[in-house]
Scaffold this motif. Structure first.
Motif, PDB file in Angstrom:
ATOM      1  N   PHE A 149      61.042  55.155  45.624  1.00  0.00           N
ATOM      2  CA  PHE A 149      60.424  56.347  45.102  1.00  0.00           C
ATOM      3  C   PHE A 149      59.059  56.332  44.353  1.00  0.00           C
ATOM      4  N   THR A 150      58.426  55.203  44.505  1.00  0.00           N
ATOM      5  CA  THR A 150      57.244  54.965  43.855  1.00  0.00           C
ATOM      6  C   THR A 150      56.009  54.509  44.801  1.00  0.00           C
ATOM      7  N   PHE A 151      55.593  53.297  44.831  1.00  0.00           N
ATOM      8  CA  PHE A 151      54.290  52.960  45.590  1.00  0.00           C
ATOM      9  C   PHE A 151      54.292  53.141  46.787  1.00  0.00           C
ATOM     10  N   THR A 152      55.354  52.880  47.506  1.00  0.00           N
ATOM     11  CA  THR A 152      55.451  53.372  48.997  1.00  0.00           C
ATOM     12  C   THR A 152      55.432  54.864  49.184  1.00  0.00           C
ATOM     13  N   GLY A 407      65.898  65.929  43.406  1.00  0.00           N
ATOM     14  CA  GLY A 407      67.026  65.818  44.466  1.00  0.00           C
ATOM     15  C   GLY A 407      67.320  64.435  44.813  1.00  0.00           C
ATOM     16  N   ALA A 408      66.384  63.540  44.929  1.00  0.00           N
ATOM     17  CA  ALA A 408      66.605  62.199  45.245  1.00  0.00           C
ATOM     18  C   ALA A 408      67.412  61.421  44.148  1.00  0.00           C
ATOM     19  N   LEU A 412      70.532  59.648  44.546  1.00  0.00           N
ATOM     20  CA  LEU A 412      70.834  58.393  44.395  1.00  0.00           C
ATOM     21  C   LEU A 412      71.887  57.796  43.290  1.00  0.00           C
ATOM     22  N   LEU A 413      72.121  58.705  42.248  1.00  0.00           N
ATOM     23  CA  LEU A 413      73.074  58.308  41.254  1.00  0.00           C
ATOM     24  C   LEU A 413      74.630  58.639  42.046  1.00  0.00           C
ATOM     25  N   GLY A 414      74.438  59.665  42.680  1.00  0.00           N
ATOM     26  CA  GLY A 414      75.885  59.786  43.361  1.00  0.00           C
ATOM     27  C   GLY A 414      76.271  58.814  44.384  1.00  0.00           C
ATOM     28  N   ILE A 415      75.268  57.895  45.218  1.00  0.00           N
ATOM     29  CA  ILE A 415      75.398  56.866  45.825  1.00  0.00           C
ATOM     30  C   ILE A 415      76.161  55.817  45.131  1.00  0.00           C
ATOM     31  N   CYS A 416      75.445  55.603  44.138  1.00  0.00           N
ATOM     32  CA  CYS A 416      75.820  54.426  43.334  1.00  0.00           C
ATOM     33  C   CYS A 416      76.951  54.770  42.274  1.00  0.00           C
TER      34      CYS A 416
END
Length: 452
Positions: A149-152, A407-408, A412-416
């Motif tokens: 979510f950051t540098f890339t 949304g991401a 992400l929290l749902g996946i984890c």
């Protein structure tokens, strides 16, 4: 009072997302309520502002979402994504589990794989490594967020992300705008993010899963060169298309109103990224040979829709907010903080809109649609390089966008399998605080030395 309504709508959006309400429902409802409370025409605000902004976003960026999702699904179904992640983990060793996960996510996202797909692909690897090495499991979401979510997403030159593509049409730049500043911002995000996560590991010692798993293996897996080639092709094709192929083509027909009465400078970057993702998808199909190809493509096409329409819905919400009387007051206060500096003003305005919408691409789209002409005019008077504006706005929106209603983040929290309460604090540091620091640094460098 009108400014208070904006912050109230934002607070309700964050609270609703925190409780798991879909932004497809939440964004239009809150936008409508904000318009009603401000005395603006409600139905016109919905059909003429919300839907127009959402529709414009879908029209402009549907190809990028679709190609990214198709590519990501093929890489996932063929095992190529897992092969790359495992190879990085094996090369770095179990003791560098956090760095391995971050770099695996970074490679996939920089190669054009949707960050939503990366989150799904990285979770099994991250979980195995964290359990094996006794790291706190609650840091897995922040570790994936740092890599994806950051540098890339906003800083590294050449990244095919939607966040790097949007400014190209406004400023006539390419995906490689201000490469030196992008590399500096990317390095700052990576280093500071890793420092924070390692400090948190020391603070949370003992808060980890007790089970044990095996070290990732690559036996019987897809050959590494076949897994890596489609990823590596994205940057190469983007550069060649933008610098060599497209400038050689006769594109005078673009001046025709039927083609938007535009020119190549406004489309070169977007066309380059679309071509690069299409080439990468074809290479992935040929080299990685996923099972059930049609099923993978169908699943990929369907997986593109939710991120696209979530973002479009947030763009519509932000457009309604930007049309309210209170937003002008808010923007003028931001301009006052900027002291008339075009670069700082553009960064503050776009970051604020990204925070309001919970989307870097959404906030950026609104900022450039609504404020783009004034930003360009002010920047031209002050001699600010459009490439510098491109990179600063991209990095600026990649900070405040990662608020709880993003949304991401919710995905992400749902996946984890974690809640905001358990894991969002570390996501906030690596994906909001650290990118904001990086943005401030490149603004200072850009003002001192210009674009490089």
């Amino acid at each position: 009072m009108s400014v208070i309504l904006i912050f109230l709508a934002l607070a309700l959006l964050i609270a609703g997302a925190w409780r798991g309400i879909s932004v497809l429902v939440l964004a239009p409802v809150l936008a409508t309520l904000a318009a009603f409370a401000s005395g603006a025409p409600v139905l016109a605000g919905y059909t003429q502002i919300f839907m127009q902004a959402a529709g414009t976003f879908v029209i402009a960026f549907f190809p990028l979402f679709l190609l990214g999702a198709l590519f990501g699904k093929v890489m996932e179904a063929s095992g190529a994504a897992a092969r790359l992640a495992s190879a990085i983990a094996l090369a770095l060793g179990a003791k560098n589990a956090i760095l391995a996960v971050v770099l695996a996510c970074a490679l996939l996202t920089y190669g054009g794989v949707s960050l939503f797909v990366v989150a799904f692909a990285a979770w099994p690897l991250a979980h195995a490594l964290f359990v094996q090495t006794g790291l706190p499991q609650r840091l897995i979401p922040a570790t994936i967020a740092l890599g994806a979510f950051t540098f890339t997403m906003t800083a590294l030159p050449g990244t095919p992300s939607i966040q790097n593509a949007i400014p190209m049409a406004t400023f006539g730049t390419t995906a490689f705008a201000a490469p030196g500043l992008g590399l500096i911002a990317g390095a700052v995000m990576l280093v500071l993010g890793l420092v924070w996560l390692q400090w948190r590991v020391r603070k949370l010692t003992g808060h980890h899963v007790a089970a044990a798993t095996n070290t990732p293996t690559t036996s019987g897996a897809l050959p590494l060169w076949r897994a890596a080639t489609p990823i590596l092709s994205v940057g190469v094709v983007t550069l060649i298309m933008g610098s060599v192929v497209l400038p050689l083509l006769d594109t005078g027909y673009l001046a025709d109103p039927a083609y938007g009465a535009t020119d190549l400078s406004r489309l070169r970057g977007l066309w380059s990224v679309i071509t690069a993702l299409a080439v990468a998808l074809i290479l992935a199909l040929i080299l990685s040979r996923p099972p059930r190809v049609m099923q993978s493509l169908n699943d990929g096409a369907e997986s593109a829709l939710l991120p696209l329409f979530n973002t479009a819905s947030l763009v519509g919400f932000g457009a309604v907010i930007a049309a309210l009387p209170g937003f002008d007051v808010f923007r003028q206060s931001l301009d006052g903080l900027a002291g008339g500096n075009a670069l700082i003003s553009a960064a503050l305005s776009s970051a604020a809109l990204a925070g309001i919408t919970g989307s870097a691409s959404g906030g950026m789209s609104i900022a450039l649609d609504v404020l783009g002409p004034s930003i360009m005019a002010q920047a031209s008077l002050q001699g600010v390089d459009p490439a510098l504006l491109h990179r600063v706005i991209a990095v600026a929106t990649g900070g405040l966008d990662t608020l709880p209603h993003n949304g991401a983040v919710v995905t992400l929290l749902g996946i984890c399998g974690m809640t905001h309460r358990q894991a969002y604090g570390d996501i906030f540091v690596v994906a909001v605080v650290v990118p904001t620091i990086a943005c401030a640094l490149i603004i200072a460098l850009g003002m001192a030395f210009g674009s490089f």
